[in-house]
Design a protein around this motif. Sequence first.
Motif, PDB file in Angstrom:
ATOM      1  N   GLY B 130       0.805  -1.220   0.000  1.00  0.00           N
ATOM      2  CA  GLY B 130       0.000   0.000   0.000  1.00  0.00           C
ATOM      3  C   GLY B 130       0.833   1.262   0.000  1.00  0.00           C
ATOM      4  N   SER B 131       2.136   1.141  -0.261  1.00  0.00           N
ATOM      5  CA  SER B 131       3.015   2.316  -0.254  1.00  0.00           C
ATOM      6  C   SER B 131       3.105   2.994  -1.611  1.00  0.00           C
ATOM      7  CB  SER B 131       4.423   1.913   0.214  1.00  0.00           C
ATOM      8  OG  SER B 131       4.937   0.910  -0.652  1.00  0.00           O
ATOM      9  N   PHE B 132       2.696   2.294  -2.656  1.00  0.00           N
ATOM     10  CA  PHE B 132       2.688   2.855  -4.011  1.00  0.00           C
ATOM     11  C   PHE B 132       1.374   2.563  -4.713  1.00  0.00           C
ATOM     12  CE2 PHE B 132       6.867   4.450  -4.525  1.00  0.00           C
ATOM     13  CZ  PHE B 132       7.742   3.602  -3.854  1.00  0.00           C
ATOM     14  N   LEU B 133       1.051   3.474  -5.636  1.00  0.00           N
ATOM     15  CA  LEU B 133      -0.096   3.333  -6.530  1.00  0.00           C
ATOM     16  C   LEU B 133       0.446   3.427  -7.948  1.00  0.00           C
ATOM     17  CD1 LEU B 133      -2.913   5.931  -5.884  1.00  0.00           C
ATOM     18  CD2 LEU B 133      -3.208   3.499  -6.205  1.00  0.00           C
ATOM     19  N   ALA B 134      -0.176   2.736  -8.884  1.00  0.00           N
ATOM     20  CA  ALA B 134       0.200   2.944 -10.282  1.00  0.00           C
ATOM     21  C   ALA B 134      -1.064   3.266 -11.066  1.00  0.00           C
ATOM     22  CB  ALA B 134       0.875   1.696 -10.847  1.00  0.00           C
ATOM     23  N   GLN B 170      -0.920  -3.551 -13.070  1.00  0.00           N
ATOM     24  CA  GLN B 170      -1.110  -4.480 -11.958  1.00  0.00           C
ATOM     25  C   GLN B 170       0.232  -4.708 -11.281  1.00  0.00           C
ATOM     26  OE1 GLN B 170      -4.183  -5.793 -11.074  1.00  0.00           O
ATOM     27  NE2 GLN B 170      -3.154  -6.729  -9.347  1.00  0.00           N
ATOM     28  N   TRP B 171       0.276  -4.414  -9.971  1.00  0.00           N
ATOM     29  CA  TRP B 171       1.498  -4.697  -9.218  1.00  0.00           C
ATOM     30  C   TRP B 171       1.563  -6.200  -8.943  1.00  0.00           C
ATOM     31  CZ3 TRP B 171       5.385  -1.390  -8.025  1.00  0.00           C
ATOM     32  CH2 TRP B 171       5.120  -0.005  -8.064  1.00  0.00           C
ATOM     33  N   ASP B 176       7.711  -5.496  -5.460  1.00  0.00           N
ATOM     34  CA  ASP B 176       7.415  -4.199  -6.078  1.00  0.00           C
ATOM     35  C   ASP B 176       7.847  -4.179  -7.536  1.00  0.00           C
ATOM     36  OD1 ASP B 176       7.815  -2.032  -3.153  1.00  0.00           O
ATOM     37  OD2 ASP B 176       6.082  -3.127  -3.964  1.00  0.00           O
ATOM     38  N   VAL B 177       7.213  -5.045  -8.313  1.00  0.00           N
ATOM     39  CA  VAL B 177       7.441  -5.102  -9.762  1.00  0.00           C
ATOM     40  C   VAL B 177       6.091  -4.769 -10.383  1.00  0.00           C
ATOM     41  CG1 VAL B 177       8.186  -6.549 -11.703  1.00  0.00           C
ATOM     42  CG2 VAL B 177       9.127  -6.953  -9.416  1.00  0.00           C
ATOM     43  N   LEU B 178       6.083  -3.890 -11.370  1.00  0.00           N
ATOM     44  CA  LEU B 178       4.836  -3.401 -11.959  1.00  0.00           C
ATOM     45  C   LEU B 178       4.663  -3.936 -13.373  1.00  0.00           C
ATOM     46  CD1 LEU B 178       2.378  -1.479 -11.629  1.00  0.00           C
ATOM     47  CD2 LEU B 178       3.820   0.309 -12.626  1.00  0.00           C
TER      48      LEU B 178
END
Lengths: 151, 352
Positions: B130-134, B170-171, B176-178
């Motif tokens: 929940g620390s990043f959004l894409a 989609q993470w 933490d690979v997008l």
Amino acid sequence: MDSVLVNENPIVYPKRKRHVRTDQSNTDEFSVEPIDQLDVFDHIRDIKDPEYPELSLEELNVITEESVEVDDEKSYVRITFTPTLPHCHVPNVLGLCIYAKLLQSLPRRFKIDVRVAPGSHVNEDAVNKKLSDKERMVAGLENPYLVALLN
Amino acid sequence: MDLMEKNLELLEVQKLEGHTDRVWNVSWNPVSAHADGSLPLLASCSGDSTVRIWEQSSLSHSWTCKTVLEESHTRTVRSCAWSPSGKLLATASFDGTTGIWENYGSEFELISTLEGHENEVKSVSWNASGSFLATCSRDKSVWIWEVLEGNEYDCASVLNGHTQDVKMVQWHPTMDVLFSCSYDNTIKVWWSEDDDGDYQCAQTLDVSNNGHSSTVWSISFNAAGDKMVTCSDDLTLKIWAADIAGMHSGEGYAPWTHLCTLSGYHDRTIYSAHWSRDDIIASGAGDDAIRLFVDSQHDSVDGPSYNLLLTKKKAHEMDINSVQWSSGEGNRLLASASDDGMVKIWQLATNP
């Protein structure tokens, strides 16, 4: 829109005689009469060309009855249209107008595919890909310029 | 457990009506029972520019519309995603913005609006912590946003590489690979080698690695994160695998390879595919049907293969845009969203 028209001298085709239908429109949701080629053509023949608002797609020969393929049982319609010029930059808009009109007019069970006639446009594949992307088409229909054009 | 042996059916549990235009996406709140006693939630978003939050009653177990998030987005809301904590909902819209809503129990409040994309935002995804959004857009870019204190969202990265409209991001479920997929027919993998937030395109999956030959609409991972399924306008589902154990132990990037292609099952665009926690892949397509696939567990010389478990024809009256399994334990619930304006909840059950 540019003030210079892409196609300054469009060929205007005579409108074909309309068949007089004695029965009422049979394209409502609960109709039992199968929807045929002419029913679908009747919905789109009078769409005005974006560049020539006095002329219809039928008069410009962009679509003819033969442009329409219908399979009522499979709830499938395909329209193959011919832009007036092979380099014409408005096929997306034409396709969108046809798609929008059919979305409004046909029962919702119908799958609608719109494409340009093979060999009729230099960017045929790119145009057809855009026309077959429902998300792009729907986003295009939310464009205020197009909303104005369609109404 | 061999699912193929059982006589399984997809039963319609409930039809959720309310949206006044096509429903594009559904998202189950990951927290099925909230500490404060609040109830299971499902979010749906629509061409009517709203998001609906559906809540399940603990007594009757039926779902009702708890609230409508409206008057914020000015155009279609294309995608919605709950944060891993279940407290926040991100909403991606054709109006070019991404809304962040906080769940205050009885109400939802718009706490932030992320701007920056040049045109329609198509998808939003939270990373595992929940620390990043894409987010991604028709502007061909993928943006990574860092979640900071005080409801602040900072653009950490703008990733260019796709040559066309990006349909979904989609993470990965554990790293933490997008991942992103696009109208350019490719899937891209974005990775930051030094964990310093400098993401680069580590891999592109295209026709040269047995990739799709038309627009790729969605990506979903299995629970372990070592396999993924993608679906496309080319009428196929593709299964991919990577040796992520190596990546977890710091051995660098592990590339994804094609495992198998499921073709011949769909004759209209497949808009959505979702991999359940117990290894069932659901697909939703333009032929109004939901299909379920399982690993056949009979590896041949050509590698693993998947079997069609069942087809639910006419699951909706129009195209299905999204399917998602609930992550709750043991209940095998599936939500679907359609152009017909409905959201439906299904249960996979043994036919008595």
